[in-house]
Design a protein around this motif. Structure first.
Motif, PDB file in Angstrom:
ATOM      1  N   THR A 111      -3.064  -4.149 -11.950  1.00 42.13           N
ATOM      2  CA  THR A 111      -3.951  -3.484 -10.379  1.00 42.13           C
ATOM      3  C   THR A 111      -3.843  -2.190 -10.239  1.00 42.13           C
ATOM      4  O   THR A 111      -4.849  -1.013 -10.184  1.00 42.13           O
ATOM      5  CB  THR A 111      -4.655  -4.285  -9.883  1.00 42.13           C
ATOM      6  OG1 THR A 111      -4.783  -5.477 -10.361  1.00 42.13           O
ATOM      7  CG2 THR A 111      -5.970  -3.381  -9.409  1.00 42.13           C
ATOM      8  N   GLY A 112      -2.439  -2.063  -9.653  1.00 45.82           N
ATOM      9  CA  GLY A 112      -2.302  -0.776  -8.800  1.00 45.82           C
ATOM     10  C   GLY A 112      -2.482  -0.890  -7.557  1.00 45.82           C
ATOM     11  O   GLY A 112      -3.189  -1.298  -7.066  1.00 45.82           O
ATOM     12  N   LEU A 113      -1.783  -0.353  -7.185  1.00 49.47           N
ATOM     13  CA  LEU A 113      -1.623  -0.420  -5.226  1.00 49.47           C
ATOM     14  C   LEU A 113      -2.947   0.570  -4.358  1.00 49.47           C
ATOM     15  O   LEU A 113      -3.879  -0.133  -3.519  1.00 49.47           O
ATOM     16  CB  LEU A 113      -0.198   0.488  -4.523  1.00 49.47           C
ATOM     17  CG  LEU A 113       0.398  -0.609  -4.755  1.00 49.47           C
ATOM     18  CD1 LEU A 113       1.922   0.256  -4.309  1.00 49.47           C
ATOM     19  CD2 LEU A 113       0.237  -1.840  -4.164  1.00 49.47           C
ATOM     20  N   GLU A 114      -3.598   1.662  -5.305  1.00 48.70           N
ATOM     21  CA  GLU A 114      -4.470   2.197  -4.714  1.00 48.70           C
ATOM     22  C   GLU A 114      -6.011   1.509  -4.991  1.00 48.70           C
ATOM     23  O   GLU A 114      -6.689   1.259  -3.643  1.00 48.70           O
ATOM     24  CB  GLU A 114      -4.732   3.325  -5.215  1.00 48.70           C
ATOM     25  CG  GLU A 114      -5.735   4.571  -5.093  1.00 48.70           C
ATOM     26  CD  GLU A 114      -6.133   5.756  -5.681  1.00 48.70           C
ATOM     27  OE1 GLU A 114      -6.136   6.489  -5.278  1.00 48.70           O
ATOM     28  OE2 GLU A 114      -5.907   6.222  -6.453  1.00 48.70           O
ATOM     29  N   LEU A 115      -6.083   0.788  -5.965  1.00 53.47           N
ATOM     30  CA  LEU A 115      -7.242  -0.227  -6.104  1.00 53.47           C
ATOM     31  C   LEU A 115      -7.372  -1.227  -5.075  1.00 53.47           C
ATOM     32  O   LEU A 115      -8.566  -1.640  -4.589  1.00 53.47           O
ATOM     33  CB  LEU A 115      -7.675  -0.884  -7.691  1.00 53.47           C
ATOM     34  CG  LEU A 115      -8.581  -1.310  -7.731  1.00 53.47           C
ATOM     35  CD1 LEU A 115     -10.174  -0.472  -7.703  1.00 53.47           C
ATOM     36  CD2 LEU A 115      -9.706  -1.184  -9.035  1.00 53.47           C
ATOM     37  N   LEU A 116      -6.002  -2.312  -5.081  1.00 51.36           N
ATOM     38  CA  LEU A 116      -6.076  -2.868  -4.595  1.00 51.36           C
ATOM     39  C   LEU A 116      -6.115  -2.854  -3.233  1.00 51.36           C
ATOM     40  O   LEU A 116      -6.533  -3.853  -2.524  1.00 51.36           O
ATOM     41  CB  LEU A 116      -4.625  -3.546  -4.314  1.00 51.36           C
ATOM     42  CG  LEU A 116      -3.962  -4.963  -5.323  1.00 51.36           C
ATOM     43  CD1 LEU A 116      -5.332  -6.164  -5.979  1.00 51.36           C
ATOM     44  CD2 LEU A 116      -2.879  -5.391  -5.349  1.00 51.36           C
ATOM     45  N   GLY A 117      -5.613  -1.661  -2.647  1.00 50.29           N
ATOM     46  CA  GLY A 117      -5.838  -1.685  -1.440  1.00 50.29           C
ATOM     47  C   GLY A 117      -6.628  -1.175  -0.551  1.00 50.29           C
ATOM     48  O   GLY A 117      -7.455  -1.072   0.581  1.00 50.29           O
ATOM     49  N   HIS A 118      -8.198  -0.802  -1.934  1.00 49.35           N
ATOM     50  CA  HIS A 118      -9.680  -0.336  -1.469  1.00 49.35           C
ATOM     51  C   HIS A 118     -10.837  -1.142  -2.139  1.00 49.35           C
ATOM     52  O   HIS A 118     -11.799  -0.512  -3.055  1.00 49.35           O
ATOM     53  CB  HIS A 118      -9.385   0.885  -1.888  1.00 49.35           C
ATOM     54  CG  HIS A 118      -8.364   2.011  -0.669  1.00 49.35           C
ATOM     55  ND1 HIS A 118      -7.359   2.708  -1.871  1.00 49.35           N
ATOM     56  CD2 HIS A 118      -9.121   2.659   0.385  1.00 49.35           C
ATOM     57  CE1 HIS A 118      -6.837   3.262  -0.621  1.00 49.35           C
ATOM     58  NE2 HIS A 118      -7.555   3.406   0.130  1.00 49.35           N
ATOM     59  N   VAL A 119     -10.580  -2.358  -2.221  1.00 52.26           N
ATOM     60  CA  VAL A 119     -11.951  -3.324  -2.530  1.00 52.26           C
ATOM     61  C   VAL A 119     -12.166  -4.475  -1.130  1.00 52.26           C
ATOM     62  O   VAL A 119     -12.392  -5.320  -1.425  1.00 52.26           O
ATOM     63  CB  VAL A 119     -11.084  -4.161  -3.693  1.00 52.26           C
ATOM     64  CG1 VAL A 119     -10.700  -3.182  -4.669  1.00 52.26           C
ATOM     65  CG2 VAL A 119      -9.534  -4.895  -3.709  1.00 52.26           C
ATOM     66  N   GLY A 120     -11.675  -4.085  -0.554  1.00 47.61           N
ATOM     67  CA  GLY A 120     -12.606  -4.591   0.462  1.00 47.61           C
ATOM     68  C   GLY A 120     -13.971  -4.579   0.593  1.00 47.61           C
ATOM     69  O   GLY A 120     -14.248  -3.660   0.460  1.00 47.61           O
ATOM     70  N   THR A 121     -14.084  -5.553   2.104  1.00 46.65           N
ATOM     71  CA  THR A 121     -15.460  -5.242   2.317  1.00 46.65           C
ATOM     72  C   THR A 121     -15.855  -3.653   3.206  1.00 46.65           C
ATOM     73  O   THR A 121     -17.224  -3.536   2.569  1.00 46.65           O
ATOM     74  CB  THR A 121     -16.350  -6.264   3.413  1.00 46.65           C
ATOM     75  OG1 THR A 121     -15.572  -7.452   2.646  1.00 46.65           O
ATOM     76  CG2 THR A 121     -17.894  -6.214   3.415  1.00 46.65           C
ATOM     77  N   ARG A 122     -15.079  -3.282   3.358  1.00 50.29           N
ATOM     78  CA  ARG A 122     -15.145  -1.635   4.336  1.00 50.29           C
ATOM     79  C   ARG A 122     -15.963  -1.319   3.573  1.00 50.29           C
ATOM     80  O   ARG A 122     -16.937  -0.278   3.546  1.00 50.29           O
ATOM     81  CB  ARG A 122     -14.077  -1.464   4.793  1.00 50.29           C
ATOM     82  CG  ARG A 122     -14.038   0.124   5.493  1.00 50.29           C
ATOM     83  CD  ARG A 122     -12.583   0.169   6.068  1.00 50.29           C
ATOM     84  NE  ARG A 122     -11.833   0.473   5.083  1.00 50.29           N
ATOM     85  CZ  ARG A 122     -10.553   0.875   5.043  1.00 50.29           C
ATOM     86  NH1 ARG A 122     -10.039   1.138   6.803  1.00 50.29           N
ATOM     87  NH2 ARG A 122      -9.408   1.647   4.232  1.00 50.29           N
ATOM     88  N   GLU A 123     -15.070  -0.973   1.669  1.00 56.26           N
ATOM     89  CA  GLU A 123     -15.364   0.190   1.187  1.00 56.26           C
ATOM     90  C   GLU A 123     -16.965  -0.553   0.333  1.00 56.26           C
ATOM     91  O   GLU A 123     -16.942   0.413  -0.347  1.00 56.26           O
ATOM     92  CB  GLU A 123     -14.752   0.334  -0.026  1.00 56.26           C
ATOM     93  CG  GLU A 123     -12.840   0.776   0.134  1.00 56.26           C
ATOM     94  CD  GLU A 123     -11.724  -0.126   1.361  1.00 56.26           C
ATOM     95  OE1 GLU A 123     -10.663   0.450   2.266  1.00 56.26           O
ATOM     96  OE2 GLU A 123     -12.367  -0.928   1.008  1.00 56.26           O
TER      97      GLU A 123
END
Length: 500
Positions: free
Chosen positions: A191-203
């Motif tokens: 997946t990659g770190l960038e997407l993995l770190g930005h799929v939370g409810t906040r985004e």
């Protein structure tokens, strides 16, 4: 609607143990700005949509026959870097058949429940589509949206699905934790770190505001069930001045931790207790006088020897547990559970395996886990993990596998490679218009007290439905749907209601 799965500490796929198919919760971390979008986001807010057939969208086949069309909305993966990499969010639309009021954006739960087909489901069970363009959304990282969160291949998932994770010896715990670490590593690799770190409810909440604007709605009309109630609470807190109306069904307490399995343990034990009373009325009920012991007697032997099925896989313990908990979601499913347990008492597992197969395809397992890790409270305290295991076993004796040793593994999220982006808290949404929360008294996945608390936090009207099921809104229950539709159309919130 889907429910959210408890933050289970025993398996990388949080949707396949105690608390299965469950899907809901949380609320994004506080401190979000309520100001107008930054000028650097203008290109996202002002983009144009190109509606087209859903046939080329993953999961979109057949939606055209229901009058549904699809499109894609571009959003930044990292809202703090709007000029960086982007994601394409797949959305669907079922146009209002009558005089249109607005678009209503929807979320079915999960996290990880596919959303493109939800407009069709809501139209089949309610009158929502008569006055609203109903919008379905595959949230970032999911389904037809790109890029996707990917961790396990299908073959790897099927193998993991049969992994027992019941050995509580020191060696067994070490093996389980190694599996968790390897799972996290595969998520990074694929997946990659960038997407993995930005799929939370906040985004996701920010994506919904972009979608609202692109659809041409000045303010958001929203319906979310289960995890969708957590998303709705996050939207309300992040953009309170941009909300027109909001219905949050099967709602969860936003101060609860998605990674705490106690909620699911208590909720599903209560549902099982109610089921057992109903089952005892039937002479064919195989549970016996002590229902907890009766269930354990039926399913724990599957740890050592799967039950025979027409499928060569047989019915193993993980799938049996998945099926049993799934069938506790709604009292209408209890006869199927009795049928499956009667079969199991005779040495067969066909019905329960069929249910487990259906359940394991409901929620995207990898996105589900990624969101839980971003939204939950992580712990590396082994003593706390052991104490939680003890409490869960005590709270849900029907599901205790009998392998307790006083030790327990850390959860998957202890090995997650990116930091959390949200934490449980009381939402603060100054200026939010009146919203509506729906809570069911016998909901096994999102307990009634959580919905009552959310209504209090948001100063929302509370509709209480008396029954044993997960969610009650827009499912054909007149005493619930009538007030909801009037509210959504006329912006006249109901007084607190109890029915059912």
């Amino acid at each position: 609607m889907f429910s959210w799965t408890s933050g289970n500490t025993r398996s990388p796929r949080a949707s396949a143990r105690l608390g299965v198919v469950a899907a809901v919760l949380l609320v994004a971390g506080g401190g979000h700005s309520h100001a107008a979008p930054s000028p650097t986001l203008d290109r996202y807010y002002k983009q144009s949509l190109a509606w087209e057939s859903c046939d080329g969208y993953a999961g979109g086949a057949g939606l055209g026959a229901a009058g549904i069309e699809c499109a894609r909305v571009t959003v930044p993966i990292d809202y703090d870097r709007p000029d960086g990499a982007t994601a394409r969010i797949a959305i669907s639309r079922l146009r209002a058949t009558g005089e249109r009021v607005a678009s209503v954006l929807t979320n079915p739960g999960g996290p990880g429940g596919p959303g493109l087909g939800l407009p069709r489901q809501l139209a089949e069970k309610s009158a929502l589509a008569e006055r609203f363009d109903v919008i379905g959304i595959d949230v970032r990282g999911l389904g037809a949206s790109t890029p996707k969160v990917e961790c396990l291949t299908e073959e790897e998932f099927q193998a993991e699905r049969q992994d027992l994770d019941v050995d509580m010896s020191s060696a067994g715990i070490a093996q389980t934790e190694l599996e968790f670490a390897n799972y996290a590593a595969k998520c990074v690799q694929r997946t990659g770190l960038e997407l993995l770190g930005h799929v939370g409810t906040r985004e996701v909440a920010r994506d919904f505001d972009v979608i609202r604007a692109v659809l041409g709605d000045e303010k958001l009309t929203y319906f979310g069930g289960s995890y969708g109630s957590k998303l709705g609470a996050t939207i309300a807190e992040t953009f309170p001045d941009r909300v027109r109306a909001m219905v949050l069904d099967a709602a969860l307490d936003p101060t609860a931790d998605v990674l705490d399995p106690m909620r699911a343990a208590v909720g599903f034990q209560q549902a099982f207790d109610a089921y057992a009373v109903d089952c005892a009325k039937d002479s064919s009920c195989p549970l016996g006088e002590d229902a907890n012991a009766g269930l354990r007697k039926l399913i724990t032997p599957l740890i050592d020897r799967p039950a025979a099925t027409n499928d060569p896989r047989g019915l193993g313990y993980p799938d049996a547990l998945t099926a049993v908990t799934a069938l506790l979601y709604n009292a209408e499913l209890w006869p199927v559970l009795t049928q499956g347990l009667v079969e199991l008492a005779r040495g067969r597992g066909d019905t329960l395996l069929t249910i487990a197969d259906k359940v394991n395809g409901v929620v995207d397992r990898d996105l589900h886990q990624a969101v839980l890790c971003l939204d939950g409270v992580r712990s590396t305290d082994r003593a706390a993990a052991a104490e939680t295991d003890r409490r869960v076993r005590a709270a849900a004796p029907a599901f205790d596998d009998g392998r307790a040793t006083g030790l327990a593994p850390l959860g998957v999220c202890a090995f997650w490679p990116v930091p959390p982006t949200s934490q449980p808290h009381v939402p603060v949404a100054p200026g939010l218009p009146k919203t509506v929360v729906v809570a069911t008294t016998g909901d096994p996945a999102t307990p009634y007290t959580g919905g009552r608390n959310l209504a209090r936090f948001l100063d929302a009207a509370l509709i209480t439905y008396k029954g044993f099921q997960h969610g009650a809104a827009l499912q054909g229950v007149s005493c619930v749907d009538g007030p909801i539709l009037k509210y959504l159309i006329d912006l006249e919130p109901p007084a607190d209601i109890t029915c059912g």
